[in-house]
Design an enzyme around this catalytic site. Structure first.
Site, short mmCIF file in Angstrom:
data_model
loop_
_atom_site.label_atom_id
_atom_site.label_comp_id
_atom_site.label_asym_id
_atom_site.label_seq_id
_atom_site.Cartn_x
_atom_site.Cartn_y
_atom_site.Cartn_z
N SER A 225 0.69 -1.18 -0.04
CA SER A 225 -0.19 0.04 0.09
C SER A 225 0.75 1.37 -0.17
O SER A 225 1.84 1.21 0.40
CB SER A 225 -0.92 -0.10 1.31
OG SER A 225 -0.07 -0.18 2.57
N CYS A 280 -3.51 -4.16 -8.27
CA CYS A 280 -3.18 -2.84 -8.28
C CYS A 280 -3.46 -2.34 -9.74
O CYS A 280 -3.46 -0.86 -9.96
CB CYS A 280 -1.67 -2.60 -8.18
SG CYS A 280 -0.71 -3.45 -9.51
N GLU A 381 -8.15 4.33 -2.48
CA GLU A 381 -8.14 3.14 -2.81
C GLU A 381 -8.73 2.14 -1.89
O GLU A 381 -8.89 1.92 -0.72
CB GLU A 381 -6.57 2.50 -2.85
CG GLU A 381 -6.51 0.96 -3.47
CD GLU A 381 -4.98 0.30 -3.42
OE1 GLU A 381 -4.35 0.54 -2.43
OE2 GLU A 381 -4.77 -0.22 -4.48
P1 NAD Z 1 0.61 -3.72 2.72
O1 NAD Z 1 1.26 -2.51 2.53
O2 NAD Z 1 -0.14 -3.91 3.75
O3 NAD Z 1 1.85 -4.94 3.14
C1 NAD Z 1 2.76 -5.15 2.04
C2 NAD Z 1 4.19 -5.74 2.79
O4 NAD Z 1 4.52 -4.74 3.84
C3 NAD Z 1 3.77 -6.98 3.62
O5 NAD Z 1 4.77 -7.82 3.33
C4 NAD Z 1 3.38 -6.58 4.92
O6 NAD Z 1 3.95 -7.52 5.89
C5 NAD Z 1 4.44 -5.27 5.07
N1 NAD Z 1 4.06 -4.32 5.84
C6 NAD Z 1 2.70 -3.93 5.96
N2 NAD Z 1 2.79 -2.80 6.98
C7 NAD Z 1 3.98 -2.51 7.24
C8 NAD Z 1 4.40 -1.56 8.17
N3 NAD Z 1 3.64 -0.64 8.70
N4 NAD Z 1 5.57 -1.36 7.89
C9 NAD Z 1 6.45 -2.13 7.26
N5 NAD Z 1 5.87 -3.19 6.62
C10 NAD Z 1 4.76 -3.51 6.52
O7 NAD Z 1 -0.20 -4.27 1.40
P2 NAD Z 1 -1.07 -5.47 0.95
O8 NAD Z 1 -2.47 -5.37 1.69
O9 NAD Z 1 -0.35 -7.00 1.35
O10 NAD Z 1 -1.18 -5.36 -0.31
C11 NAD Z 1 -2.03 -4.56 -1.03
C12 NAD Z 1 -1.32 -3.19 -1.45
O11 NAD Z 1 -0.50 -3.37 -2.52
C13 NAD Z 1 -2.70 -2.55 -2.35
O12 NAD Z 1 -2.48 -1.08 -1.88
C14 NAD Z 1 -2.08 -2.60 -3.90
O13 NAD Z 1 -2.57 -1.73 -4.57
C15 NAD Z 1 -0.66 -2.63 -3.64
N6 NAD Z 1 -0.03 -3.26 -4.82
C16 NAD Z 1 0.63 -2.53 -5.55
C17 NAD Z 1 1.01 -2.94 -6.59
C18 NAD Z 1 1.91 -2.19 -7.87
O14 NAD Z 1 2.38 -2.60 -8.85
N7 NAD Z 1 2.09 -0.97 -7.61
C19 NAD Z 1 1.11 -4.50 -6.86
C20 NAD Z 1 0.26 -5.13 -6.17
C21 NAD Z 1 -0.30 -4.67 -4.94
#
Ligand code: NAD
Length: 481
Positions: A225, A280, A381
């Site tokens: 995210s 995404c 989002e």
């Molecule tokens: P997320 O941000 O919750 O987690 C992503 C990763 O970060 C995970 O491995 C998680 O353990 C880690 N994480 C979570 N919170 C954290 C924090 N506070 N500090 C450090 N690390 C942390 O995302 P999600 O829910 O797993 O995935 C969905 C999101 O990913 C959506 O926003 C989506 O749009 C995005 N996404 C973007 C793309 C792109 O190409 N831009 C592709 C796929 C997904």
């Protein structure tokens, strides 16, 4: 079963006292648990990657690539098993899981080209009798942090390129569904990837922060995210590392009156509701320009209402559940917020039930109408099966609407006019652009990543950028007199 870390070529049970459940989002059944590994375990993984680096770096690129060729062949053999495992832990339909694997494998195929991709440049007589050469060299240990929505493909955007280029890697997969990628790691070992070249440490925020701050980690590839991507970018950059951090999205799909309206509506529906909106590149706001609005609205609603929601392993299902009950509540919260902001709800999926699956995290296709700039649901989002419909008087107005978004991942235009499509491409200011295409997903040999709050960094995932990100250049100027 608790998933083990993979450090120095060995499966190592985590010493962590805490773990999180891994759930099948369709049945609610617990499939395993992810340990919240400790700082010590992260350190062991990084040390093992650092120790493996000199020998791996000195392994000829063609030999490194051969291991990836073998991995690709093994993945081909195991495709169906892996796709079914992916559906169980993610919820997406099994056809979508097959597609995800295919896209992941394509990155391995592309990384197999490393001997040519990594080739440098040379030029004679830059001055009289003086020659200049550029070599690309691996950098050291890289870390990858990946999200839940493509738990196999996204790790494969990163580590195959990094290791093909001679680096070593520590991956922290999503804690929500790490199981299928773990099978990929096993296959990588079978393919001959030496101990320590790829390491996996499971966990959450703590593991991420330790990895980013670790002095032996040279660079960080992150997807998740925007809030976390921005934070990871700042922390990693402050620690002096190279970083690419891909964030969230709010993708607009613009339908012009001259478009094939049946085709456009079908394409928008499949973009919005594929993977239950957890992509995404998913369309989020459908903008009907002029009199295209009513026509596309009706067609969109008909198609969306007819989608069959069901368990991902049932081939008849057209849309699966969302990842967790918490995420379901979050998406429903957005829908309620939209109503309170004045949106209407011509299609409401909140009460959908799937017979035989009472514990699944279901939300049916949902449509909100009357989105206006400034509404939370128009800007944030949602990451679920929710479309917003809105009108624009002209292409100009539609482009201006998109320009207000803080996100810049993807967008689409539907039109029969090359001129309008060109204008859109020229002015959209967004990275991945679909022309009569609803999911503008670049293939492995093209760059993947957005702009604005959808991307922090400069070199994107996949394509030549991946090779640039995972290598540094040495320029040699020589005179032999
Ligand atoms: P997320 O941000 O919750 O987690 C992503 C990763 O970060 C995970 O491995 C998680 O353990 C880690 N994480 C979570 N919170 C954290 C924090 N506070 N500090 C450090 N690390 C942390 O995302 P999600 O829910 O797993 O995935 C969905 C999101 O990913 C959506 O926003 C989506 O749009 C995005 N996404 C973007 C793309 C792109 O190409 N831009 C592709 C796929 C997904």
């Amino acid at each position: 079963m608790r998933v083990a870390n993979y450090i120095g070529g060995r499966r190592v049970g985590s010493e962590a006292p805490e773990a999180l459940p891994i759930t099948d989002p369709g049945t609610g059944k617990i499939l395993g648990e992810t340990p919240l590994s400790t700082t010590r375990e992260v350190d062991r993984a990084v040390v093992s990657a650092r120790r493996a680096f000199p020998e791996w770096r000195a392994t000829p690129a063609i030999e490194r690539a051969r291991i990836l060729f073998r991995l690709k062949a093994l993945l081909d053999e195991q495709r169906e098993l892996l796709a079914r495992s992916l559906t169980r832990e993610h919820g997406k339909g099994v056809a979508e899981s097959r597609g995800e694997l295919q896209r992941g494998i394509e990155n391995i195929e592309h990384a197999c080209g490393i001997p040519s991709l990594m080739m440098g440049e040379a030029f004679e007589d830059v001055a009289s009798g003086i020659d200049c050469e550029v070599f690309r060299q691996p950098v050291g240990v890289f870390a990858g942090i990946t999200p839940y929505n493509f738990p196999v493909m996204i790790p494969l955007w990163f580590w195959p390129y990094a290791v093909a280029a001679g680096n070593t890697f520590v991956l922290k997969p999503s804690e929500q569904n790490p199981l299928t990628h773990d099978c990929v790691v096993e296959l990588a070992e079978t393919a001959g990837l030496p101990p320590g070249v790829l390491n996996v440490v499971h966990g959450g925020r703590e593991v991420v922060n330790t990895l980013i701050g670790h002095p032996e980690v040279a660079g960080v590839s992150f997807v998740g995210s925007s809030a976390v991507a921005g934070e990871v970018y700042v922390r990693a950059a402050r620690a002096g590392k190279r970083v690419q951090a891909l964030g969230g999205a709010k993708n607009h799909m613009i339908v012009l009156p001259d478009a094939d309206l049946d085709g456009a509506a079908a394409s928008c529906v499949s973009s919005v509701y594929g993977s239950a909106g957890q992509r995404c590149l998913a369309g989020s706001v459908v903008v009907g320009v002029g009199n295209a609005y009513d026509a596309v609205r009706d067609r969109f609603l008909d198609r969306a209402a007819s989608l069959r929601v069901g368990y991902g392993l049932d081939e008849r299902s057209e849309m699966g559940p969302v990842i967790s009950s918490e995420h379901r509540d979050r998406v429903c919260g957005y829908i309620e917020h939209g109503i309170s902001e004045g949106a209407s709800l011509p299609l409401d999926g909140r009460d959908v039930a799937v017979p035989g699956y009472p514990e699944g995290h279901w939300i049916g296709p949902t449509v909100m109408e009357g989105l206006r700039p400034g509404m939370t649901v128009a800007g944030e989002e949602i990451f679920g099966p929710v479309a917003g419909l809105t009108r624009a008087a002209s292409l100009d107005e539609a482009i201006e609407l998109m320009a207000r978004s803080r996100y810049g991942n993807a967008c689409s235009i539907y039109t029969a006019s090359g001129r309008a499509a060109r204008e859109f491409r020229y002015r959209a200011g967004i990275s991945m652009i679909g022309v009569n295409i609803g999911v503008a997903a670049p293939m492995a040999f093209f760059p993947f990543g957005g702009t604005r709050d959808s991307f922090f960094g400069d070199l994107k995932a996949q394509g030549r950028d991946a090779v640039r990100f995972y290598t540094d250049q040495r320029v040699v100027i020589s005179r032999w007199s």
